[in-house]
Scaffold this motif. Structure first.
Motif, short mmCIF file in Angstrom:
data_model
loop_
_atom_site.label_atom_id
_atom_site.label_comp_id
_atom_site.label_asym_id
_atom_site.label_seq_id
_atom_site.Cartn_x
_atom_site.Cartn_y
_atom_site.Cartn_z
N LEU A 63 2.28 -8.06 7.62
CA LEU A 63 2.06 -7.07 6.57
C LEU A 63 2.69 -7.47 5.25
O LEU A 63 2.27 -7.02 4.19
CB LEU A 63 2.62 -5.71 7.01
CG LEU A 63 1.98 -5.05 8.22
CD1 LEU A 63 2.70 -3.76 8.54
CD2 LEU A 63 0.52 -4.80 7.98
N VAL A 64 3.71 -8.33 5.28
CA VAL A 64 4.44 -8.71 4.08
C VAL A 64 3.51 -9.49 3.15
O VAL A 64 2.81 -10.41 3.57
CB VAL A 64 5.69 -9.55 4.43
CG1 VAL A 64 6.39 -10.02 3.17
CG2 VAL A 64 6.62 -8.75 5.30
N GLY A 65 3.50 -9.10 1.87
CA GLY A 65 2.70 -9.79 0.87
C GLY A 65 1.35 -9.15 0.59
O GLY A 65 0.67 -9.56 -0.34
N ILE A 66 0.97 -8.16 1.37
CA ILE A 66 -0.31 -7.47 1.11
C ILE A 66 -0.18 -6.71 -0.21
O ILE A 66 0.80 -6.02 -0.45
CB ILE A 66 -0.64 -6.50 2.25
CG1 ILE A 66 -0.97 -7.27 3.52
CG2 ILE A 66 -1.77 -5.57 1.86
CD1 ILE A 66 -1.19 -6.39 4.72
N GLU A 67 -1.18 -6.89 -1.07
CA GLU A 67 -1.16 -6.14 -2.32
C GLU A 67 -2.56 -5.70 -2.70
O GLU A 67 -3.55 -6.30 -2.30
CB GLU A 67 -0.52 -6.94 -3.45
CG GLU A 67 -1.21 -8.19 -3.86
CD GLU A 67 -0.48 -8.89 -4.99
OE1 GLU A 67 -0.19 -8.21 -5.99
OE2 GLU A 67 -0.21 -10.08 -4.86
N GLY A 68 -2.61 -4.61 -3.41
CA GLY A 68 -3.88 -4.04 -3.84
C GLY A 68 -3.64 -2.63 -4.36
O GLY A 68 -2.51 -2.23 -4.62
N TYR A 69 -4.72 -1.88 -4.49
CA TYR A 69 -4.62 -0.51 -4.97
C TYR A 69 -4.65 0.46 -3.80
O TYR A 69 -5.37 0.23 -2.82
CB TYR A 69 -5.78 -0.20 -5.92
CG TYR A 69 -5.64 -0.92 -7.23
CD1 TYR A 69 -4.84 -0.41 -8.24
CD2 TYR A 69 -6.31 -2.11 -7.45
CE1 TYR A 69 -4.70 -1.07 -9.44
CE2 TYR A 69 -6.18 -2.78 -8.65
CZ TYR A 69 -5.37 -2.26 -9.64
OH TYR A 69 -5.24 -2.93 -10.83
#
Length: 125
Positions: A63-69
């Motif tokens: 899950l680490v590093g997931i990015e978005g809106y």
């Protein structure tokens, strides 16, 4: 019965009917007019949908590093859309929200609860 096979060849029940309606590739994200009013103290009570989020720390290493809106929020999860759509449990992650050029880090355990019920909670400062 379909009369024009060219137009509706990709149509199927439960799928978006027009281009741009897919959740992951949604062309618009609601950002609201008063997004700059959200800060470290009041993000718990604020609206999270539309904020840019990044997972900084999590108990599950993938899950680490997931990015978005943030596309949706439930009692225990956040739906984040970026390259694809992820449903992230709030209690296992530390999140970083980007609001008006500022970055706000918050533990997901503080965000547990329905958005409308978090307004009623009293938080220690």
């Amino acid at each position: 019965m379909r009369r024009n096979g060219q137009e509706g060849k990709d149509r199927a029940p439960g799928r978006p009917q027009r281009k741009g309606q897919e959740v992951a590739r949604r062309p618009w994200i609601f950002r609201g007019l008063d997004r700059n009013r959200v800060n470290q103290k009041n993000i718990i009570w604020g609206e999270l949908i539309g904020l840019k989020a990044k997972i900084i720390r999590a108990s599950h290493p993938e899950l680490v590093g997931i990015e978005g809106y943030v596309l949706d929020e439930t009692r225990n999860t956040l739906t984040i859309g970026g390259e694809r759509v992820w449903v992230i449990p709030k209690d296992v992650a530390e999140l970083e929200f980007e609001v008006g050029g500022k970055k706000i880090r918050i533990n997901g355990k503080e965000l547990i609860g329905r958005p409308e019920m978090r307004l009623k909670k009293r938080w220690r400062k």
